[in-house]
Write an enzyme that holds these catalytic residues in place. Structure first.
Site, short mmCIF file in Angstrom:
data_model
loop_
_atom_site.label_atom_id
_atom_site.label_comp_id
_atom_site.label_asym_id
_atom_site.label_seq_id
_atom_site.Cartn_x
_atom_site.Cartn_y
_atom_site.Cartn_z
CB SER A 71 -4.34 -7.75 1.97
OG SER A 71 -2.94 -7.81 2.20
CB THR A 72 -8.68 -9.21 -0.79
OG1 THR A 72 -7.89 -8.22 -1.46
CG2 THR A 72 -10.13 -8.99 -1.16
CE LYS A 190 -1.40 -8.42 -4.47
NZ LYS A 190 -2.51 -8.69 -3.52
CB SER A 192 0.22 -4.20 -3.42
OG SER A 192 -0.20 -5.51 -3.68
N GLY A 216 0.03 -5.76 -8.15
CA GLY A 216 -0.87 -5.98 -7.03
C GLY A 216 -2.20 -5.29 -7.13
#
EC number: 4.1.3.16
Length: 321
Positions: A71-72, A190, A192, A216
């Site tokens: 996402s980053t 993961k 988040s 996450g």
């Protein structure tokens, strides 16, 4: 899209490689990973030179590896070819002893399988697959289990589940995770969501499987270690890599008081570059810390002067600026 040729090649050629991958059960993903940002030029083109520079600087920290196109990395704003090229360039810059986990999630199962196979071809060691969410009302446990099972069946590399409800509006249910943890090519998750109770429950219910849980976010990293997580994929590691790795060491060596003090100092800056100001905030902070942050792709906008000042205070008030 690789289309029918990919599907044909998977049916014919992947079975041997996949069985070899599954036989030894799997890749150890324990450790800390920065989910790497995608640098853009002023004209919104991917800046592969700056990507390499950032990876070289991040490579000085004791990370287990790197997550590329999470996402980053603004993956929803990149074309399929850009996503693959970013991973390919990253693989060239990342030492071979560091894992490269590539985000390969798409909305359809077929597209996800194709992207997953392509990510393996350009050098990914494992893939991280976000929950499909556009039709979230129909994304039951059964639908998600079917989706991930098909991807894992056809992936030549291990699969990590990815639940990020803040972005998708969909939290991968515990029962689905437990079922999927039994698949020989699904190695971890993961998570988040920030629900430490859920993280602990996943650890507990998958304890008989060779399955690992990664937090996450650094905001709940200490708590996640306390309930059995083995590491984290933490956006803040893009700017405070040494400190996030230090928190990992303190937890692993049982220095809980020191870990608690460090965790407290990381909560506000972490919230600032995730929930409060998001990727524009993280990229601005990267510029302050000697990396290349640069602009985001539209429709993400740069911070206002007021937001930038608030972001700076969250770091300076905790002693990081």
């Amino acid at each position: 899209m690789l289309g029918r040729q990919i599907w044909a090649s998977m049916r014919q050629g992947l079975s041997r490689g996949l069985s070899r991958n599954m036989k030894g059960k799997k890749v150890d993903i324990a450790g800390i990973y920065p989910p790497v940002t995608t640098p853009f030029t002023a004209t919104a083109e991917v800046d592969y030179g700056k990507l390499e520079e950032n990876l070289n600087k991040l490579g000085t920290f004791p990370f287990r590896g790197f997550v590329i196109q999470g996402s980053t990395g603004e993956f929803p704003f990149l074309t399929s070819s850009e996503r693959l090229e970013v991973v390919s360039r990253a693989r060239q810059a990342i030492p071979k002893d560091k894992l490269l986990i590539a985000g390969s999630g798409c909305e359809s199962t077929q597209a996800t399988v194709e992207m997953t196979v392509s990510m393996a071809q350009v050098g990914a060691d494992a893939v991280m697959v976000v929950t499909p969410c556009y039709y979230r009302g129909r994304m039951s446990s059964a639908a998600l289990i079917h989706h991930y099972t098909k991807v894992a069946d056809l992936s030549p590399i291990p699969v990590v589940l990815y639940s990020v409800p803040a972005n998708t509006g969909l939290d991968l249910p515990v029962d689905a995770v437990v079922t999927l943890s039994q698949h020989p090519n699904i190695i971890g998750i993961k998570d988040s969501g920030g629900d430490v109770t859920k993280i602990g429950l996943i650890v507990h219910k998958t304890s008989k499987q060779d399955f690992q849980v990664l937090a996450g976010s650094v905001g709940f990293l200490l708590a996640s270690y306390a309930v059995g997580a083995v590491g984290g994929i933490c956006g803040l590691a893009n700017v405070l890599g040494a400190q996030v790795c230090q928190l990992e060491r303190l937890c692993l060596t049982g220095q809980w008081e020191a870990a608690q003090m460090l965790q407290h100092r990381l909560i506000e800056p972490n919230t600032a570059v995730t929930r409060r100001f998001g990727i524009p905030g993280l990229k601005k902070t990267m510029d302050w810390f000697g990396y290349y942050g640069g602009p985001c792709r539209a429709p993400l906008q740069e911070l206002s002067p007021t937001e930038e000042e608030a972001l700076r205070l969250d770091f300076s008030n905790n002693g990081w600026l």
